[in-house]
Scaffold this motif. Sequence first.
Motif, mmCIF file in Angstrom:
data_model
loop_
_atom_site.group_PDB
_atom_site.id
_atom_site.type_symbol
_atom_site.label_atom_id
_atom_site.label_comp_id
_atom_site.label_asym_id
_atom_site.label_seq_id
_atom_site.Cartn_x
_atom_site.Cartn_y
_atom_site.Cartn_z
ATOM 1 N N LYS A 168 0.820 -1.216 0.000
ATOM 2 C CA LYS A 168 0.000 0.000 0.000
ATOM 3 C C LYS A 168 0.852 1.265 0.000
ATOM 4 C CE LYS A 168 -4.031 -2.126 2.167
ATOM 5 N NZ LYS A 168 -3.383 -3.450 2.106
ATOM 6 N N ALA A 169 1.766 1.310 -0.956
ATOM 7 C CA ALA A 169 2.548 2.538 -1.112
ATOM 8 C C ALA A 169 1.663 3.562 -1.795
ATOM 9 C CB ALA A 169 3.784 2.255 -1.963
ATOM 10 N N ARG A 170 1.608 4.777 -1.247
ATOM 11 C CA ARG A 170 0.785 5.841 -1.846
ATOM 12 C C ARG A 170 1.593 7.122 -1.946
ATOM 13 N NH1 ARG A 170 -3.633 3.435 1.133
ATOM 14 N NH2 ARG A 170 -2.825 4.530 2.955
ATOM 15 N N LEU A 171 1.416 7.805 -3.075
ATOM 16 C CA LEU A 171 2.102 9.083 -3.268
ATOM 17 C C LEU A 171 1.818 10.030 -2.110
ATOM 18 C CD1 LEU A 171 1.472 10.026 -7.014
ATOM 19 C CD2 LEU A 171 3.655 9.413 -5.955
ATOM 20 N N GLN B 196 20.969 8.484 -10.317
ATOM 21 C CA GLN B 196 20.140 9.635 -9.945
ATOM 22 C C GLN B 196 18.849 9.694 -10.776
ATOM 23 O OE1 GLN B 196 20.461 11.099 -7.309
ATOM 24 N NE2 GLN B 196 22.579 11.604 -6.781
ATOM 25 N N ALA B 197 18.600 8.663 -11.580
ATOM 26 C CA ALA B 197 17.404 8.696 -12.430
ATOM 27 C C ALA B 197 16.441 7.543 -12.129
ATOM 28 C CB ALA B 197 17.813 8.638 -13.905
ATOM 29 N N VAL B 198 16.933 6.320 -12.104
ATOM 30 C CA VAL B 198 16.039 5.158 -12.057
ATOM 31 C C VAL B 198 15.253 5.151 -10.743
ATOM 32 C CG1 VAL B 198 15.857 2.652 -12.272
ATOM 33 C CG2 VAL B 198 17.701 3.862 -13.449
ATOM 34 N N GLY B 199 13.945 5.088 -10.870
ATOM 35 C CA GLY B 199 13.074 5.111 -9.703
ATOM 36 C C GLY B 199 12.318 6.429 -9.602
ATOM 37 N N CYS B 200 12.835 7.464 -10.292
ATOM 38 C CA CYS B 200 12.150 8.765 -10.256
ATOM 39 C C CYS B 200 11.877 9.282 -11.670
ATOM 40 C CB CYS B 200 12.992 9.767 -9.485
ATOM 41 S SG CYS B 200 12.197 11.379 -9.369
ATOM 42 N N CYS B 201 12.812 9.089 -12.573
ATOM 43 C CA CYS B 201 12.634 9.565 -13.954
ATOM 44 C C CYS B 201 12.410 8.365 -14.863
ATOM 45 C CB CYS B 201 13.886 10.281 -14.442
ATOM 46 S SG CYS B 201 14.345 11.687 -13.439
ATOM 47 N N PHE C 200 7.343 10.757 -10.962
ATOM 48 C CA PHE C 200 7.986 11.929 -11.580
ATOM 49 C C PHE C 200 7.055 13.144 -11.509
ATOM 50 C CE2 PHE C 200 8.933 14.653 -15.238
ATOM 51 C CZ PHE C 200 10.242 14.990 -14.932
ATOM 52 N N GLU C 201 5.779 12.948 -11.849
ATOM 53 C CA GLU C 201 4.818 14.068 -11.817
ATOM 54 C C GLU C 201 4.687 14.620 -10.398
ATOM 55 O OE1 GLU C 201 3.591 15.598 -14.371
ATOM 56 O OE2 GLU C 201 4.658 14.159 -15.636
ATOM 57 N N HIS C 202 4.597 13.711 -9.430
ATOM 58 C CA HIS C 202 4.453 14.121 -8.025
ATOM 59 C C HIS C 202 5.662 14.959 -7.585
ATOM 60 C CE1 HIS C 202 3.481 13.767 -3.750
ATOM 61 N NE2 HIS C 202 4.726 13.383 -3.540
ATOM 62 N N VAL C 203 6.842 14.469 -7.920
ATOM 63 C CA VAL C 203 8.065 15.167 -7.520
ATOM 64 C C VAL C 203 8.138 16.540 -8.198
ATOM 65 C CG1 VAL C 203 10.591 15.074 -7.733
ATOM 66 C CG2 VAL C 203 9.345 13.082 -6.892
ATOM 67 N N GLN C 204 7.689 16.610 -9.456
ATOM 68 C CA GLN C 204 7.707 17.925 -10.132
ATOM 69 C C GLN C 204 6.749 18.892 -9.441
ATOM 70 O OE1 GLN C 204 10.134 18.674 -12.202
ATOM 71 N NE2 GLN C 204 10.676 16.551 -11.738
ATOM 72 N N TRP D 119 8.537 9.802 -3.675
ATOM 73 C CA TRP D 119 7.097 9.551 -3.600
ATOM 74 C C TRP D 119 6.492 9.704 -2.204
ATOM 75 C CZ3 TRP D 119 5.324 5.701 -0.522
ATOM 76 C CH2 TRP D 119 6.141 4.617 -0.276
ATOM 77 N N PRO D 120 7.221 9.422 -1.109
ATOM 78 C CA PRO D 120 6.530 9.546 0.187
ATOM 79 C C PRO D 120 6.362 10.997 0.655
ATOM 80 C CG PRO D 120 8.493 8.127 0.351
ATOM 81 C CD PRO D 120 8.575 8.872 -0.934
ATOM 82 N N ASN D 121 7.007 11.967 0.011
ATOM 83 C CA ASN D 121 6.911 13.360 0.481
ATOM 84 C C ASN D 121 5.560 13.980 0.116
ATOM 85 O OD1 ASN D 121 10.064 12.965 -0.168
ATOM 86 N ND2 ASN D 121 9.802 14.429 1.505
ATOM 87 N N ALA D 122 4.794 14.389 1.129
ATOM 88 C CA ALA D 122 3.502 15.028 0.881
ATOM 89 C C ALA D 122 3.735 16.434 0.326
ATOM 90 C CB ALA D 122 2.720 15.119 2.192
#
Length: 405
Positions: free
Chosen positions: A13-16, A202-207, A311-315, A382-385
């Motif tokens: 149950k990982a959620r953005l 620095q990319a795989v997992g986010c980009c 990626f969208e969330h982090v942006q 992803w875990p950062n609100a």
Amino acid sequence: MIAADPPPLPPMKARLGDRGLFPDLEPKVYLNHAAISPMSTAARSGLMQAASLIARDGLGAFRPLLAQRGRLRATLAGLVGAESEDVALVLNTSAGLTALALCMPWRPGDRVVLFEGEFPANVTPWQQAVATFGLDPVYLPIADLARPDGPDFGRLDAALADGARLVAISAVQFQTGLRTPLGEIAARCHARGAELAVDAIQAVGCCPIDVEALGVDYLVCGGHKWLMGPEGAGFAWARPDKAAALVPRTAGWLSHEAATDFLFEPGKLRYDKPIQRRLGFLEGGAQNAIGYAALEGAVQALVEIGVEAIFEHVQRWHDAVDGPMSARGFRSNRAPDRARRSGILTWRPPDDLTAVQLADALERRGVACSTPEGLLRFAPHWPNALEEAETAIGAVDEALTELRG
Ligand SMILES: Cc1ncc(COP(=O)(O)O)c(C=O)c1O
């Protein structure tokens, strides 16, 4: 328990924007995913399953954990658009790049293009190959590729026209967060018969990254940043024809074809078995089984959400802080176009303060960030609100007031 044919770990149950999988994380706002990610309960559960299995079965845990690593290879391959048989597990970025650099079929005098301003992990191994095989290094400024109006390939093209054999570069720059134009670089390399080796940690997992679409030849990625695994568990990939052409100078006993059959059948102990002509030959000895089990747990959480969504969330998170930081006199390194952005956002601090002073003051307020080369670096995942962005800016205001006293 990881059975003989291990079932996938249960969904976590990982959620953005939800740090429920990080119940012990101390900082209020953790922005160091470009350095070392904290361990989620998903990663811890993978780790504990493997440890418990070894505690219970000793050698009996070997086969189930071998199968677990097969599953992990497939998941990691999926994250970069590759096939699992072309992936090898390696300890970290440096170990993977060192193995590649030592195993290339070099000719004396081959030119290797390296970039000044890069993280050293994709420089040092090639420098060692330069010294060992009598190669010719060419250093280009990474700033050429980071110009706000778009990359300037002039010097790279000249080096390629001059007969460069290999270009080594990171997928995302650790200082500026610039997403490197890998597709354009690969096309330029191939047009001149050169190869492209990418440090993708620095990319795989986010980009989103796809080795086929980009035309990359070699890719190596440690697991402790955007993949959120532990240190000491990463992977390497090579185009199959490139892997087959490597000279297996770093081979170990498990690099042979049918490497373990002598353990089960008499008369099979031989020293002339061929070395695998797949990248798997890099896995030459006993593996970091527990680390890879943890990495699988971490990556499963990430895959559940999906890298595009991350990626969208982090942006969005970056959007929320970049304007306010600029308004406070911080000079942003954010690329103007989305295609060149990543999970990393950095600023040069106002002239009267240093990044280290600021990061220390932020840490006292529960905001964890880092300071590469005098820059202040925020790297949310992803875990950062999204609401944390406001907390971070509030902490910056307090830090500025405190430091300016
Ligand atoms: C671009 C880049 N490559 C590699 C590394 C780390 O290399 P390794 O996995 O060998 O520790 C880092 C950061 O630590 C990095 O920013």
